[in-house]
Design a protein around this motif. Sequence first.
Motif, PDB file in Angstrom:
ATOM      1  N   VAL A   1       0.855  -1.192   0.000  1.00  0.00           N
ATOM      2  CA  VAL A   1       0.000   0.000   0.000  1.00  0.00           C
ATOM      3  C   VAL A   1       0.890   1.242   0.000  1.00  0.00           C
ATOM      4  N   ALA A   2       0.764   2.052  -1.046  1.00  0.00           N
ATOM      5  CA  ALA A   2       1.572   3.272  -1.172  1.00  0.00           C
ATOM      6  C   ALA A   2       0.719   4.496  -0.869  1.00  0.00           C
ATOM      7  N   PHE A   3       1.131   5.279   0.100  1.00  0.00           N
ATOM      8  CA  PHE A   3       0.417   6.506   0.456  1.00  0.00           C
ATOM      9  C   PHE A   3       1.454   7.468   1.040  1.00  0.00           C
ATOM     10  N   ASN A   4       2.007   8.313   0.197  1.00  0.00           N
ATOM     11  CA  ASN A   4       3.055   9.236   0.611  1.00  0.00           C
ATOM     12  C   ASN A   4       2.629  10.670   0.329  1.00  0.00           C
ATOM     13  N   LEU A   5       2.834  11.546   1.304  1.00  0.00           N
ATOM     14  CA  LEU A   5       2.518  12.961   1.147  1.00  0.00           C
ATOM     15  C   LEU A   5       3.674  13.710   0.501  1.00  0.00           C
ATOM     16  N   ASN A   6       3.333  14.657  -0.323  1.00  0.00           N
ATOM     17  CA  ASN A   6       4.347  15.461  -1.009  1.00  0.00           C
ATOM     18  C   ASN A   6       4.260  16.914  -0.528  1.00  0.00           C
ATOM     19  N   ILE A   7       4.175  17.077   0.780  1.00  0.00           N
ATOM     20  CA  ILE A   7       4.006  18.407   1.384  1.00  0.00           C
ATOM     21  C   ILE A   7       5.300  18.796   2.099  1.00  0.00           C
ATOM     22  N   VAL A   8       5.813  19.942   1.740  1.00  0.00           N
ATOM     23  CA  VAL A   8       7.033  20.469   2.357  1.00  0.00           C
ATOM     24  C   VAL A   8       6.708  21.835   2.984  1.00  0.00           C
ATOM     25  N   TYR A   9       7.019  21.965   4.248  1.00  0.00           N
ATOM     26  CA  TYR A   9       6.731  23.207   4.984  1.00  0.00           C
ATOM     27  C   TYR A   9       8.038  23.957   5.223  1.00  0.00           C
ATOM     28  N   THR A  10       8.056  25.216   4.837  1.00  0.00           N
ATOM     29  CA  THR A  10       9.265  26.034   4.986  1.00  0.00           C
ATOM     30  C   THR A  10       9.000  27.164   5.970  1.00  0.00           C
ATOM     31  N   ALA A  11       9.863  27.274   6.946  1.00  0.00           N
ATOM     32  CA  ALA A  11       9.788  28.347   7.940  1.00  0.00           C
ATOM     33  C   ALA A  11      11.177  28.960   8.087  1.00  0.00           C
ATOM     34  N   GLY A  12      11.383  30.080   7.442  1.00  0.00           N
ATOM     35  CA  GLY A  12      12.703  30.705   7.457  1.00  0.00           C
ATOM     36  C   GLY A  12      13.693  29.856   6.685  1.00  0.00           C
ATOM     37  N   ASP A  13      14.774  29.496   7.355  1.00  0.00           N
ATOM     38  CA  ASP A  13      15.774  28.635   6.725  1.00  0.00           C
ATOM     39  C   ASP A  13      15.476  27.160   6.919  1.00  0.00           C
ATOM     40  N   ALA A  14      14.479  26.847   7.726  1.00  0.00           N
ATOM     41  CA  ALA A  14      14.146  25.440   8.018  1.00  0.00           C
ATOM     42  C   ALA A  14      13.109  24.912   7.026  1.00  0.00           C
ATOM     43  N   THR A  15      13.373  23.710   6.534  1.00  0.00           N
ATOM     44  CA  THR A  15      12.455  23.033   5.614  1.00  0.00           C
ATOM     45  C   THR A  15      12.032  21.705   6.229  1.00  0.00           C
ATOM     46  N   ILE A  16      10.757  21.539   6.357  1.00  0.00           N
ATOM     47  CA  ILE A  16      10.234  20.312   6.989  1.00  0.00           C
ATOM     48  C   ILE A  16       9.452  19.512   5.956  1.00  0.00           C
ATOM     49  N   ASN A  17       9.889  18.286   5.725  1.00  0.00           N
ATOM     50  CA  ASN A  17       9.175  17.363   4.840  1.00  0.00           C
ATOM     51  C   ASN A  17       8.215  16.543   5.700  1.00  0.00           C
ATOM     52  N   ILE A  18       6.927  16.721   5.473  1.00  0.00           N
ATOM     53  CA  ILE A  18       5.915  16.070   6.321  1.00  0.00           C
ATOM     54  C   ILE A  18       6.051  14.555   6.269  1.00  0.00           C
ATOM     55  N   GLN A  19       6.280  14.000   5.088  1.00  0.00           N
ATOM     56  CA  GLN A  19       6.377  12.551   4.963  1.00  0.00           C
ATOM     57  C   GLN A  19       7.593  12.002   5.711  1.00  0.00           C
ATOM     58  N   GLU A  20       8.725  12.695   5.592  1.00  0.00           N
ATOM     59  CA  GLU A  20       9.916  12.247   6.308  1.00  0.00           C
ATOM     60  C   GLU A  20       9.719  12.345   7.818  1.00  0.00           C
ATOM     61  N   THR A  21       9.017  13.371   8.243  1.00  0.00           N
ATOM     62  CA  THR A  21       8.739  13.521   9.674  1.00  0.00           C
ATOM     63  C   THR A  21       7.851  12.380  10.183  1.00  0.00           C
ATOM     64  N   LEU A  22       6.813  12.042   9.409  1.00  0.00           N
ATOM     65  CA  LEU A  22       5.938  10.931   9.796  1.00  0.00           C
ATOM     66  C   LEU A  22       6.702   9.613   9.829  1.00  0.00           C
ATOM     67  N   ASN A  23       7.587   9.418   8.842  1.00  0.00           N
ATOM     68  CA  ASN A  23       8.356   8.178   8.786  1.00  0.00           C
ATOM     69  C   ASN A  23       9.303   8.053   9.978  1.00  0.00           C
ATOM     70  N   SER A  24       9.824   9.189  10.426  1.00  0.00           N
ATOM     71  CA  SER A  24      10.721   9.141  11.582  1.00  0.00           C
ATOM     72  C   SER A  24       9.972   8.845  12.875  1.00  0.00           C
ATOM     73  N   LEU A  25       8.706   9.239  12.913  1.00  0.00           N
ATOM     74  CA  LEU A  25       7.893   8.967  14.108  1.00  0.00           C
ATOM     75  C   LEU A  25       7.300   7.568  14.080  1.00  0.00           C
ATOM     76  N   LEU A  26       6.679   7.226  12.966  1.00  0.00           N
ATOM     77  CA  LEU A  26       6.031   5.923  12.844  1.00  0.00           C
ATOM     78  C   LEU A  26       5.975   5.543  11.360  1.00  0.00           C
ATOM     79  N   PRO A  27       6.913   4.751  10.884  1.00  0.00           N
ATOM     80  CA  PRO A  27       6.944   4.384   9.463  1.00  0.00           C
ATOM     81  C   PRO A  27       5.652   3.686   9.024  1.00  0.00           C
ATOM     82  N   ALA A  28       5.232   4.000   7.778  1.00  0.00           N
ATOM     83  CA  ALA A  28       4.052   3.369   7.167  1.00  0.00           C
ATOM     84  C   ALA A  28       2.764   3.691   7.920  1.00  0.00           C
ATOM     85  N   LEU A  29       2.730   4.829   8.607  1.00  0.00           N
ATOM     86  CA  LEU A  29       1.531   5.210   9.347  1.00  0.00           C
ATOM     87  C   LEU A  29       0.347   5.436   8.403  1.00  0.00           C
ATOM     88  N   LEU A  30       0.562   6.181   7.309  1.00  0.00           N
ATOM     89  CA  LEU A  30      -0.532   6.501   6.397  1.00  0.00           C
ATOM     90  C   LEU A  30      -1.098   5.258   5.695  1.00  0.00           C
TER      91      LEU A  30
END
Length: 271
Positions: free
Chosen positions: A203-232
């Motif tokens: 089952v493939a379900f990956n988000l392509n959302i990137v949040y930028t705040a100043g110089d910091a870039t947060i990839n939502i999918q990478e963040t979810l994977n670091s917390l709980l892989p394959a959550l979606l």
Amino acid sequence: MKNTDQRLTKKDLWHIYRSQFFIRSCLNFERMQNIGFTHAMSPIIEKYYDTPEEKQEAIDRHMQMFLTQPMVASIPIGVSAAMEERLVVDKDIEPESIDSTKTALMGPLAALGDSLINGTARPILAGIACSLALSGSVLGPLLFLIGMSIITLGVRYLGVFKGYEKGVQLVADLQKSGLIGKITELASVAAYIVIGGFVVSNVAFNLNIVYTAGDATINIQETLNSLLPALLPVLLTFGVYKVLSKRKVSAILLMFIIMLFAIGCTYLGIM
């Protein structure tokens, strides 16, 4: 009656073995597999009963409601063959006990067959076969065909021949040991593990959302994977299961909804 002093032969048992492959023939909503079960018992009816009245009585006895997992249906068929033989040759049981034994076996064997064969062996073989097929190997479909054939033919053989050999003692041994319940519980756990592995890998379900705040870039999918892989994928699968089990939505309609959802999210750049 005829041949009342003769036991069932290997030839008779092989005839029953071949006949029980049609257990789902004429499947109906009133008595389910009863016609297929009666067809499997036809070699015994022809062997032991002579007059139309005697045959009709035996047919009526086996035309009662019957439903279990098709492969393990061979077990009550083998047990019923032994009991029919005792009814005619030894005359030490009542005809009603045959139907009672069949009824007692239906539920536990259905759970056992569904858990071990449909829920464990078949998905495992299918997963391995699909992996081989995706890599371009012809061994994938051959593995599934040969593996399931061995399981199907083997279970049906053991059901007819061992069911006949042990007879009603098989039922007593299974009930006394609690083996069916233990195997069913272990098989259910194994089935959940297998299904969980398939969800993650298929089952493939990956988000392509990137949040930028100043110089910091947060990839939502990478963040979810670091917390709980394959959550979606797990949440999506669980949601589909809940919709199918709780609401009157067909699987086909749900597939179209998911497809349209995926197309919309891809178009918007969310996935």
